[in-house]
Write an enzyme that holds these catalytic residues in place. Structure first.
Site, short mmCIF file in Angstrom:
data_model
loop_
_atom_site.label_atom_id
_atom_site.label_comp_id
_atom_site.label_asym_id
_atom_site.label_seq_id
_atom_site.Cartn_x
_atom_site.Cartn_y
_atom_site.Cartn_z
N LYS A 22 0.83 -1.21 0.00
CA LYS A 22 0.00 0.00 0.00
C LYS A 22 0.87 1.26 0.00
O LYS A 22 0.63 2.19 -0.77
CB LYS A 22 -0.91 0.00 1.23
CG LYS A 22 -1.61 1.32 1.47
CD LYS A 22 -2.38 1.35 2.76
CE LYS A 22 -1.56 1.62 3.98
NZ LYS A 22 -1.33 3.01 4.32
N ASN A 23 1.87 1.30 0.86
CA ASN A 23 2.63 2.54 0.99
C ASN A 23 3.50 2.83 -0.24
O ASN A 23 3.76 3.99 -0.54
CB ASN A 23 3.48 2.52 2.26
CG ASN A 23 2.61 2.69 3.50
OD1 ASN A 23 1.43 3.05 3.40
ND2 ASN A 23 3.17 2.42 4.66
N CYS A 117 -2.88 12.83 13.32
CA CYS A 117 -3.73 11.67 13.10
C CYS A 117 -3.70 10.82 14.35
O CYS A 117 -3.12 11.23 15.35
CB CYS A 117 -3.30 10.90 11.87
SG CYS A 117 -1.79 10.01 12.13
N ARG A 122 1.93 14.87 13.14
CA ARG A 122 2.82 14.44 12.04
C ARG A 122 3.22 15.63 11.18
O ARG A 122 2.60 15.93 10.17
CB ARG A 122 2.14 13.35 11.22
CG ARG A 122 2.02 12.07 12.05
CD ARG A 122 1.25 10.99 11.37
NE ARG A 122 2.01 10.28 10.36
CZ ARG A 122 1.58 9.16 9.78
NH1 ARG A 122 0.41 8.65 10.12
NH2 ARG A 122 2.28 8.56 8.86
N ASP A 305 5.19 0.20 11.96
CA ASP A 305 3.90 -0.34 11.51
C ASP A 305 3.69 -1.79 11.94
O ASP A 305 2.62 -2.36 11.71
CB ASP A 305 3.77 -0.22 9.98
CG ASP A 305 3.53 1.21 9.54
OD1 ASP A 305 3.35 2.08 10.41
OD2 ASP A 305 3.52 1.48 8.33
N ARG A 397 -8.56 0.21 5.42
CA ARG A 397 -7.70 1.16 4.71
C ARG A 397 -6.48 0.45 4.13
O ARG A 397 -5.92 0.91 3.14
CB ARG A 397 -7.20 2.23 5.70
CG ARG A 397 -8.18 3.32 6.02
CD ARG A 397 -7.51 4.35 6.90
NE ARG A 397 -6.14 4.54 6.43
CZ ARG A 397 -5.14 5.00 7.18
NH1 ARG A 397 -5.34 5.32 8.42
NH2 ARG A 397 -3.94 5.14 6.66
C1 UD1 Z 1 5.32 6.43 6.43
C2 UD1 Z 1 4.30 5.33 6.30
C3 UD1 Z 1 3.80 4.90 7.66
C4 UD1 Z 1 4.98 4.52 8.55
C5 UD1 Z 1 6.03 5.62 8.57
C6 UD1 Z 1 7.30 5.23 9.30
C7 UD1 Z 1 3.29 5.83 4.18
C8 UD1 Z 1 2.10 6.32 3.46
N1 UD1 Z 1 3.20 5.84 5.50
O1 UD1 Z 1 4.67 7.54 7.03
O2 UD1 Z 1 2.92 3.80 7.50
O3 UD1 Z 1 4.52 4.32 9.86
O4 UD1 Z 1 6.41 5.98 7.22
O5 UD1 Z 1 7.85 4.09 8.73
O6 UD1 Z 1 4.27 5.40 3.60
N2 UD1 Z 1 8.67 13.87 10.55
C9 UD1 Z 1 9.00 15.18 10.83
N3 UD1 Z 1 8.94 16.08 9.80
C10 UD1 Z 1 8.58 15.74 8.54
C11 UD1 Z 1 8.25 14.40 8.27
C12 UD1 Z 1 8.31 13.47 9.30
O7 UD1 Z 1 9.34 15.53 11.95
O8 UD1 Z 1 8.55 16.60 7.66
C13 UD1 Z 1 8.75 12.86 11.64
C14 UD1 Z 1 7.40 12.20 11.93
O9 UD1 Z 1 6.64 12.95 12.83
C15 UD1 Z 1 7.84 10.87 12.50
C16 UD1 Z 1 9.12 10.56 11.71
O10 UD1 Z 1 9.55 11.78 11.18
O11 UD1 Z 1 8.18 11.03 13.86
C17 UD1 Z 1 8.94 9.56 10.60
O12 UD1 Z 1 7.85 9.95 9.78
P1 UD1 Z 1 7.77 9.58 8.23
O13 UD1 Z 1 8.84 8.60 7.91
O14 UD1 Z 1 7.72 10.84 7.45
O15 UD1 Z 1 6.38 8.88 8.15
P2 UD1 Z 1 5.34 8.99 6.98
O16 UD1 Z 1 6.05 9.13 5.67
O17 UD1 Z 1 4.29 9.97 7.32
#
Ligand code: UD1
Length: 430
Positions: A22-23, A117, A122, A305, A397
């Protein structure tokens, strides 16, 4: 509102086929609008998040043609609207990949700012930092991110936190930006690699995906491709823990075992036998499960996850375990729910201290988010008696035909939508 009703205590046995990730699909579908030619994507999971994103892509004017459940053709030449509707971002945060894709192709994108969320706040500051470094002006206006640029150009970008989303969004925005982009401290998840492979199959020049440093040489344009998405490591891992928690023996098919190493090694630590084949893993739980400690980390560490799934399994394992969540701030919401099933779990800060009890007992519980919801199903499958899981819309989802796949492994599980159906199930299973 649909629910799962489960009669637990049956060891899962048999074979299960894993779908596309999915991701990875969320990012690849967004990336597919970056050419004016038709892109064919295969091994798409038929889950709610994907279907909503396809609506969002059609909503901005692209032609989306669903060939069958797992194949779609997308043509982005007819896109007329560079603004994504709030309706979609509300349902799936990852529609923010359209920001990088639209900005990269049209030098302009307007996407509503995703809120927090169920697993915590996030931020997307690293995505924005990357877009700005590529030369875009990024403003927040009326609740939306407005990114635009006269011209994008490659740059050297260092991510302050390892973010999957920011890594992918920056790859998308820079794929056609003249010059070279060097992205340091990049995420190494298999789906980052899959997105890079997909874009390369469209003519992009991206090197180093899967390592800390990704190098992108901007190309003038991207072209059509046919691409098959990698298997879903989280769906696979969920079935692996379902096998373990029920004392079962399951062959999880159509996977890339390398992507499952963190999960496999934890299963072995707690007493399971994990056998690896070319494109399958077999998990067998012949005896009592033992305690362990685990900390979630970016890939190749143990995935966040998969955190709720291991926690519910440790709740029925011997001894005391500590589960530490280092990626998201609020990912133990399910603790209250499994406590209702008899688990001994105490959350302190970003750790959960779990004292294993021999068995859980069935109860009515509610899925707080996607992965925790799947973990509650695992808890129900292992528990004595009947468990009802409410709010399964979260589970839908990300898991395709979840109850059907579990049934094929011998589980007593039904998707129901009324008290009457629950009663009928109770009567049937006795
Ligand atoms: C993706 C996955 C999600 C998984 C996560 C971590 C998708 C659609 N979702 O989420 O299922 O749990 O990776 O493996 O692929 N952060 C910041 N600033 C930013 C972006 C992120 O501080 O601009 C922080 C987040 O709050 C979190 C960490 O970085 O603590 C990791 O987040 P991130 O890897 O970005 O997760 P997602 O891409 O949202």
């Amino acid at each position: 509102m649909e629910q799962y009703v489960i009669k637990g205590g049956i060891p899962l046995r048999g074979e299960v086929e894993i779908g596309g990730a999915k991701n990875a699909a969320l990012a690849i579908l967004s990336a597919s609008i970056m050419t004016d030619e038709t892109v064919t994507i295969e091994n798409l999971p038929d889950v709610r998040d994907i279907n909503v994103l396809l609506e969002a892509i059609a909503g901005i004017g692209a032609v989306v043609q669903r060939i069958d459940k797992s194949t779609v053709k997308i043509n982005g030449s007819t896109i007329g609207d560079l603004s994504v509707d709030y309706e979609y971002i509300k349902k799936i945060r990852a529609s923010y990949y359209l920001l990088g894709a639209l900005l990269g192709k049209y030098k302009k994108a307007i996407v509503p700012l995703p809120g927090g969320c169920n697993i915590g706040s996030r931020p997307i500051d690293q995505h924005i930092k990357g877009f700005k470094a590529l030369g875009a002006d990024v403003d927040i206006k009326n609740g939306a991110i407005v990114a635009k640029a006269e011209n994008l150009r490659g740059n050297h970008i260092y991510l302050d936190v390892v973010s999957v989303g920011a890594t992918i969004n920056i790859i998308l925005a820079s794929a056609m930006a003249p010059g070279r982009t060097i992205l340091e401290n990049a995420a190494k998840e298999p789906h980052v690699v899959d997105v890079a492979n997909f874009l390369n199959s469209m003519g992009a020049n991206i090197k180093g995906a899967g390592t800390d440093v990704i190098r992108i040489k901007g190309v003038e344009k991207l072209h059509k491709t046919e691409y098959s998405i990698i298997p879903d490591q989280i769906e696979a891992g969920t079935f692996m823990f379902a096998a373990a928690a029920t004392g079962g023996d399951v062959l999880v098919k159509s996977v890339i075992p390398k992507h499952l190493e963190a999960t496999s090694s934890k299963l072995e630590e707690i007493g399971c036998i994990v056998e690896e084949f070319d494109d399958a893993v077999r998990v067998c739980a012949p005896g009592k499960l033992h305690h362990t400690n685990v900390k979630t980390l970016p890939y190749p560490g143990y995935p966040t996850d998969m955190q709720p799934q291991i926690a519910v399994t440790l709740a029925i394992s011997e001894g005391s375990s500590i589960v530490t969540e280092s990626i998201f701030e609020n990912r133990f919401k399910y603790a209250d729910e499994i406590r209702r099933m008899g688990a001994n779990i105490k959350v302190e800060g970003n750790s959960a201290i779990i004292n294993g009890v021999g068995k859980l007992t069935g109860a009515r519980v509610s899925a707080p988010d996607l992965r925790a919801g799947a973990a509650l199903v695992i808890a129900g499958l292992s528990a004595e008696g009947i468990t009802i899981v409410d709010d399964i819309v979260y589970i839908q989802r990300g898991y395709e035909r979840f109850e059907e796949k579990l049934k094929s492994l011998g589980a007593e599980i039904e998707k129901v939508s009324s008290e009457k159906e629950i009663q009928k199930f109770r009567l049937r299973v006795g």
